[in-house]
Design an enzyme around this catalytic site. Structure first.
Site, PDB file in Angstrom:
ATOM      1  N   ILE A   1      22.671   8.006 -35.715  1.00 43.72           N
ATOM      2  CA  ILE A   1      23.140   6.387 -35.604  1.00 43.72           C
ATOM      3  C   ILE A   1      23.562   5.554 -36.761  1.00 43.72           C
ATOM      4  O   ILE A   1      23.632   3.907 -36.142  1.00 43.72           O
ATOM      5  CB  ILE A   1      22.006   5.404 -34.724  1.00 43.72           C
ATOM      6  CG1 ILE A   1      20.373   5.946 -36.270  1.00 43.72           C
ATOM      7  CG2 ILE A   1      21.706   6.603 -33.560  1.00 43.72           C
ATOM      8  CD1 ILE A   1      19.097   5.017 -35.906  1.00 43.72           C
TER       9      ILE A   1
ATOM     10  N   GLY B   1      18.487  12.321 -51.254  1.00 39.31           N
ATOM     11  CA  GLY B   1      18.862  11.055 -50.238  1.00 39.31           C
ATOM     12  C   GLY B   1      18.300  11.767 -49.246  1.00 39.31           C
ATOM     13  O   GLY B   1      18.741  11.555 -48.128  1.00 39.31           O
TER      14      GLY B   1
ATOM     15  N   HIS C   1      18.122  19.054 -42.259  1.00 42.10           N
ATOM     16  CA  HIS C   1      19.472  18.859 -41.363  1.00 42.10           C
ATOM     17  C   HIS C   1      20.674  19.111 -41.964  1.00 42.10           C
ATOM     18  O   HIS C   1      20.682  18.939 -43.210  1.00 42.10           O
ATOM     19  CB  HIS C   1      19.063  17.486 -40.325  1.00 42.10           C
ATOM     20  CG  HIS C   1      18.769  17.130 -41.300  1.00 42.10           C
ATOM     21  ND1 HIS C   1      17.860  16.073 -41.810  1.00 42.10           N
ATOM     22  CD2 HIS C   1      19.776  15.682 -41.949  1.00 42.10           C
ATOM     23  CE1 HIS C   1      17.996  14.897 -42.640  1.00 42.10           C
ATOM     24  NE2 HIS C   1      18.902  14.885 -42.400  1.00 42.10           N
TER      25      HIS C   1
ATOM     26  N   HIS D   1      24.964  17.128 -41.949  1.00 37.89           N
ATOM     27  CA  HIS D   1      25.709  16.030 -41.834  1.00 37.89           C
ATOM     28  C   HIS D   1      27.380  16.408 -41.746  1.00 37.89           C
ATOM     29  O   HIS D   1      27.468  17.508 -42.294  1.00 37.89           O
ATOM     30  CB  HIS D   1      25.344  15.131 -42.910  1.00 37.89           C
ATOM     31  CG  HIS D   1      23.844  14.431 -43.299  1.00 37.89           C
ATOM     32  ND1 HIS D   1      24.589  13.356 -42.737  1.00 37.89           N
ATOM     33  CD2 HIS D   1      23.875  14.944 -43.965  1.00 37.89           C
ATOM     34  CE1 HIS D   1      22.691  13.097 -42.818  1.00 37.89           C
ATOM     35  NE2 HIS D   1      22.233  13.838 -43.290  1.00 37.89           N
TER      36      HIS D   1
END
Length: 114
Positions: free
Chosen positions: A32, A93, A100, A102
């Protein structure tokens, strides 16, 4: 890092997401707050808090995530290149306590990343 596991809520459909892939082991959805024209998060359905918590038992699952990332990169038109990122803990970060990846693409990636 947030104490709440937003990704588990997405997996359980308690929070909506723009899902682009799902199987019995993982879910992928568009970020998002994208950091590139294409920014997809690949999340295992098994909760592993951080990369530092990976064990030998997770070997097949992590390999599966990489295969799904390659498949998605192809489907999303990232044949000219992409970047996979795994953040670990606050200083790395990581903001959600659920391992997960990215998948970022659609623009030139520079080094160092930041």
């Amino acid at each position: 890092m947030l104490a709440d596991n937003l990704f588990l809520k997405i997996i359980e459909r308690k929070i909506p997401a723009n899902i682009c892939y799902e199987d019995d082991r993982c879910l992928a959805f568009h970020d998002i707050n994208p950091q590139a024209p294409t920014h997809v998060l690949l999340v295992p359905k098994k909760v592993i808090p951080t990369h530092a918590d990976v064990t030998d038992a997770d070997r097949e699952l992590l390999g599966h995530l990489h295969l799904v990332a390659a498949k998605l990169a192809n489907q999303l038109g990232l044949s000219d290149g992409y970047r996979l990122v795994v953040n670990c803990r606050d200083r790395g970060g990581q903001t959600v306590p659920h391992l997960h990846m990215h998948l970022l693409g659609g623009r030139d990636m520079h080094w160092p990343p930041g």
